[in-house]
Structure formats: C-alpha cells, structure tokens
Design a protein around this motif. Structure first.
Motif, short mmCIF file in Angstrom:
data_model
loop_
_atom_site.label_atom_id
_atom_site.label_comp_id
_atom_site.label_asym_id
_atom_site.label_seq_id
_atom_site.Cartn_x
_atom_site.Cartn_y
_atom_site.Cartn_z
N SER A 259 0.76 -1.44 -0.10
CA SER A 259 0.15 -0.21 -0.13
C SER A 259 0.81 1.36 0.07
O SER A 259 0.54 2.22 -0.64
CB SER A 259 -1.02 0.01 1.18
OG SER A 259 -0.32 0.11 2.33
N ILE A 260 1.95 1.35 0.69
CA ILE A 260 2.87 2.41 0.80
C ILE A 260 3.43 2.54 -0.74
O ILE A 260 3.43 3.66 -1.18
CB ILE A 260 4.04 2.23 1.78
CG1 ILE A 260 3.34 2.02 3.27
CG2 ILE A 260 5.16 3.32 1.55
CD1 ILE A 260 4.39 1.78 4.37
N ARG A 261 3.93 1.54 -1.54
CA ARG A 261 4.58 1.37 -2.55
C ARG A 261 3.59 1.95 -3.57
O ARG A 261 3.72 2.82 -4.37
CB ARG A 261 4.86 0.20 -3.02
CG ARG A 261 5.22 -0.08 -4.46
CD ARG A 261 4.88 -1.67 -5.12
NE ARG A 261 3.62 -1.82 -5.13
CZ ARG A 261 3.07 -3.03 -4.86
NH1 ARG A 261 3.88 -4.06 -4.41
NH2 ARG A 261 1.94 -3.25 -4.99
N ASP A 262 2.10 1.63 -3.57
CA ASP A 262 1.28 2.17 -4.46
C ASP A 262 0.89 3.68 -4.38
O ASP A 262 0.80 4.32 -5.07
CB ASP A 262 0.13 1.24 -4.31
CG ASP A 262 0.25 -0.18 -5.05
OD1 ASP A 262 1.30 -0.30 -5.61
OD2 ASP A 262 -0.41 -1.01 -4.75
N GLU A 263 0.85 3.97 -2.98
CA GLU A 263 0.61 5.38 -2.74
C GLU A 263 1.82 6.33 -3.13
O GLU A 263 1.51 7.55 -3.69
CB GLU A 263 0.41 5.49 -1.10
CG GLU A 263 0.17 6.89 -0.63
CD GLU A 263 -1.17 7.65 -1.12
OE1 GLU A 263 -1.52 8.92 -1.11
OE2 GLU A 263 -2.21 6.58 -1.42
N LEU A 264 2.94 5.85 -3.04
CA LEU A 264 4.31 6.71 -3.44
C LEU A 264 4.26 6.70 -4.90
O LEU A 264 4.37 7.85 -5.63
CB LEU A 264 5.42 6.13 -2.83
CG LEU A 264 5.69 6.16 -1.50
CD1 LEU A 264 7.10 6.04 -0.95
CD2 LEU A 264 5.12 7.55 -0.89
N VAL A 265 3.98 5.77 -5.71
CA VAL A 265 3.77 5.84 -7.06
C VAL A 265 2.78 6.79 -7.60
O VAL A 265 3.27 7.54 -8.58
CB VAL A 265 3.52 4.39 -7.78
CG1 VAL A 265 3.11 4.50 -9.24
CG2 VAL A 265 4.41 3.43 -7.58
N GLN A 266 1.49 6.81 -7.11
CA GLN A 266 0.69 7.70 -7.24
C GLN A 266 1.03 9.08 -7.05
O GLN A 266 0.66 10.04 -7.74
CB GLN A 266 -0.81 7.34 -6.44
CG GLN A 266 -2.14 8.09 -6.92
CD GLN A 266 -3.30 7.80 -6.05
OE1 GLN A 266 -3.27 6.68 -5.32
NE2 GLN A 266 -4.27 8.59 -6.23
N ARG A 267 1.77 9.44 -5.92
CA ARG A 267 2.01 10.80 -5.38
C ARG A 267 3.28 11.32 -6.23
O ARG A 267 3.40 12.42 -5.89
CB ARG A 267 2.25 10.55 -4.06
CG ARG A 267 0.73 10.31 -3.22
CD ARG A 267 -0.25 11.28 -3.16
NE ARG A 267 0.23 12.44 -2.23
CZ ARG A 267 -0.15 12.32 -0.87
NH1 ARG A 267 -0.78 11.35 -0.38
NH2 ARG A 267 0.32 13.53 -0.19
N THR A 268 3.84 10.26 -6.97
CA THR A 268 5.08 10.90 -7.69
C THR A 268 4.62 11.72 -8.93
O THR A 268 4.50 11.06 -9.94
CB THR A 268 5.92 9.60 -7.96
OG1 THR A 268 6.13 9.02 -6.88
CG2 THR A 268 7.52 10.20 -8.48
N ILE A 269 4.82 12.90 -8.93
CA ILE A 269 4.49 13.84 -9.87
C ILE A 269 5.57 14.91 -10.05
O ILE A 269 6.29 15.22 -9.01
CB ILE A 269 2.92 14.45 -9.79
CG1 ILE A 269 3.17 15.29 -8.39
CG2 ILE A 269 1.94 13.58 -9.71
CD1 ILE A 269 1.88 16.25 -8.05
N PRO A 270 5.67 15.55 -11.10
CA PRO A 270 6.65 16.57 -11.36
C PRO A 270 6.54 17.46 -10.23
O PRO A 270 5.51 18.07 -9.87
CB PRO A 270 6.41 17.15 -12.74
CG PRO A 270 5.87 15.96 -13.50
CD PRO A 270 5.01 15.40 -12.31
N GLY A 271 7.78 17.99 -9.67
CA GLY A 271 7.83 19.13 -8.79
C GLY A 271 7.83 18.54 -7.29
O GLY A 271 8.29 19.24 -6.40
N ILE A 272 7.52 17.21 -7.12
CA ILE A 272 7.51 16.79 -5.61
C ILE A 272 9.08 16.33 -5.34
O ILE A 272 9.77 15.71 -6.38
CB ILE A 272 6.76 15.65 -5.45
CG1 ILE A 272 6.49 15.45 -3.84
CG2 ILE A 272 7.14 14.47 -6.25
CD1 ILE A 272 5.29 14.33 -3.46
#
Length: 246
Positions: free
Chosen positions: A21-34
C-alpha cells in the motif's frame, strides 16, 4: 524463513499488504515538482498509522523510511531534496516489519511521458518477473529463476544487473537464501523449499551489468545505463507461489 503455520502466513500477508500500500501510494503521488524527501515522509506516516516499522531505517539505520532512486540511481537512493521531473525513471523500494514478520517490494516507473526505452525496461522487468515466478517451485533449483530472467532480458536486446540480487526474507529483512541471481549461475544448485519466503527482484539494464556505490555509502548507480526493477515477497508452496505484496 520457512513459513509453516497459519500465523506465519497471516503475519507475512499483513506486512506484505502494508508495504504494498505504501509502494502504490508513493507511485500515485510521484508527480513533477515533488521531492523524494516529501514522498518518503508520506511513507513514514503510513508506517506509523499501520503500526509497522521501516526495515531499512530500523535494521540498517538508513536515512529514510524508503529507498527512492531516480534515473542513474538504481537502488538504495536516499530521499532528499531531489525534485522529480517529467520523464524521470523512478524506483520506489519499500520494506518493513510488523509483529516480527518482514516483507519487501519495489517497482520502477516513468513519471508522465518519458523516453521509449524507459517504458521498455519497466515492461521487460515485469516480463522477467513473471518468467522467474514460473520457476519458483519447491524442489526446483534457485539458478533456474535467474536463467529465465537473463533469457528474457536478452530476448529484448537488454541485460541484467549481476551484482544486485534477490534474497530470503521473513523473520529478518535479509536471510537465507543469500542470493537469488538475475542470471544463470550453475554453481547455485540450492533447491527451493516448501514454505520458503523470498524477495525476488529482477533488475533489467539497457547496457551495463554492474552497479557501483556512491560515496554516500548507500546509493547504487550506473555510469551510462538505465535500470528497472520489480520486486515482490513470495511464499513458495506446492500449490504455487503466494505473492504477499500485490
């Protein structure tokens, strides 16, 4: 470890679900600028909420809850001020423990639109994982897994990283078997066992076959290759492998 009891299976599945769940959340939250540090802080919050502990931080005093590697970084990237950009190749590797059970998972992906070769190596890492999974049977030789991983890479004019490997897991983050190679090593004739728990992680590379460690003492990088990884924690059973980190 060798999972034998219902408690073992349930404990592994519980921590597997958390790190997934952590892996999937980080993938989803990885956007340009973060930044990679901001992503890691999200992971820390989830670990705390779930009553679980980051394995690299607790076992090795790693300076982060997770390993986040970008572009030339292949593994054990330290979360920090690095800003994610469109087209970056990012690897998120999450391992943790709860109630004495450990699980480990990771995935490489391209942020937004990127070079075609980056998408390719991520796709082939998945194919190599699927090929290796078919060889992950009690009674089979460990070397058979690496053989099909390497064959899969070569079929697509790619190669593998030879000095990063999968490993046993379960009661600690790294345990026997010490190595699950991504290539065929005929001397590696150990047999897989019923109930054995492994972290299987193909590393598919565009060119180079070895990584080297940066001066920070953690981060593994290449000189001129891109590398993609896919990792899951698996319990081997006579009825087929159970992936606890899906």
């Amino acid at each position: 470890m060798i999972a034998k009891t219902e408690e073992d299976f349930n404990g592994l599945k519980e921590i597997g679900k958390i790190v997934a769940s952590i892996r999937d959340e980080l993938v989803q939250r990885t956007i340009p600028g973060i930044t990679t540090k901001e992503l890691d802080e999200i992971a820390g919050e989830i670990f705390e909420r779930e009553g679980a502990v980051s394995a690299p931080k607790s076992e090795y005093n790693f300076p982060g809850y997770t390993c986040i590697s970008v572009n030339e970084e292949v593994a054990h990237g330290i979360p920090g001020s690095r800003v994610i950009k469109e087209g970056d190749l990012v690897n998120v590797d999450v391992s943790g423990s709860k109630n004495g059970y450990f699980a480990d998972t990771g995935i490489s992906f391209v942020v937004g639109e990127g070079e075609e070769v980056l998408t390719k190596i991520c796709d082939i890492a998945k194919k190599a994982f699927e090929a290796g999974l078919k060889k992950a049977k009690p009674g089979s030789k460990i070397s058979g897994i690496g053989k099909v991983v390497f064959q899969t890479a070569k079929q697509h004019e790619l190669t593998v990283i030879k000095n990063l490997t999968g490993h046993g897991i379960g009661r600690t983050i790294h345990e026997a078997p010490d190595h699950i190679c991504n290539y065929y090593d005929p001397s590696d004739d150990e047999l897989l066992k019923e109930g054995m728990v492994i972290a299987f992680e193909p590393f598919i590379s565009t060119y180079e076959e070895e990584v080297y460690q940066k001066e920070d003492g953690w981060t593994y990088v290449t000189e001129q290759s891109y590398v993609a990884q896919l990792e899951h924690t698996i319990i081997l059973t006579k009825n087929g492998p159970i992936i606890v980190t899906l």
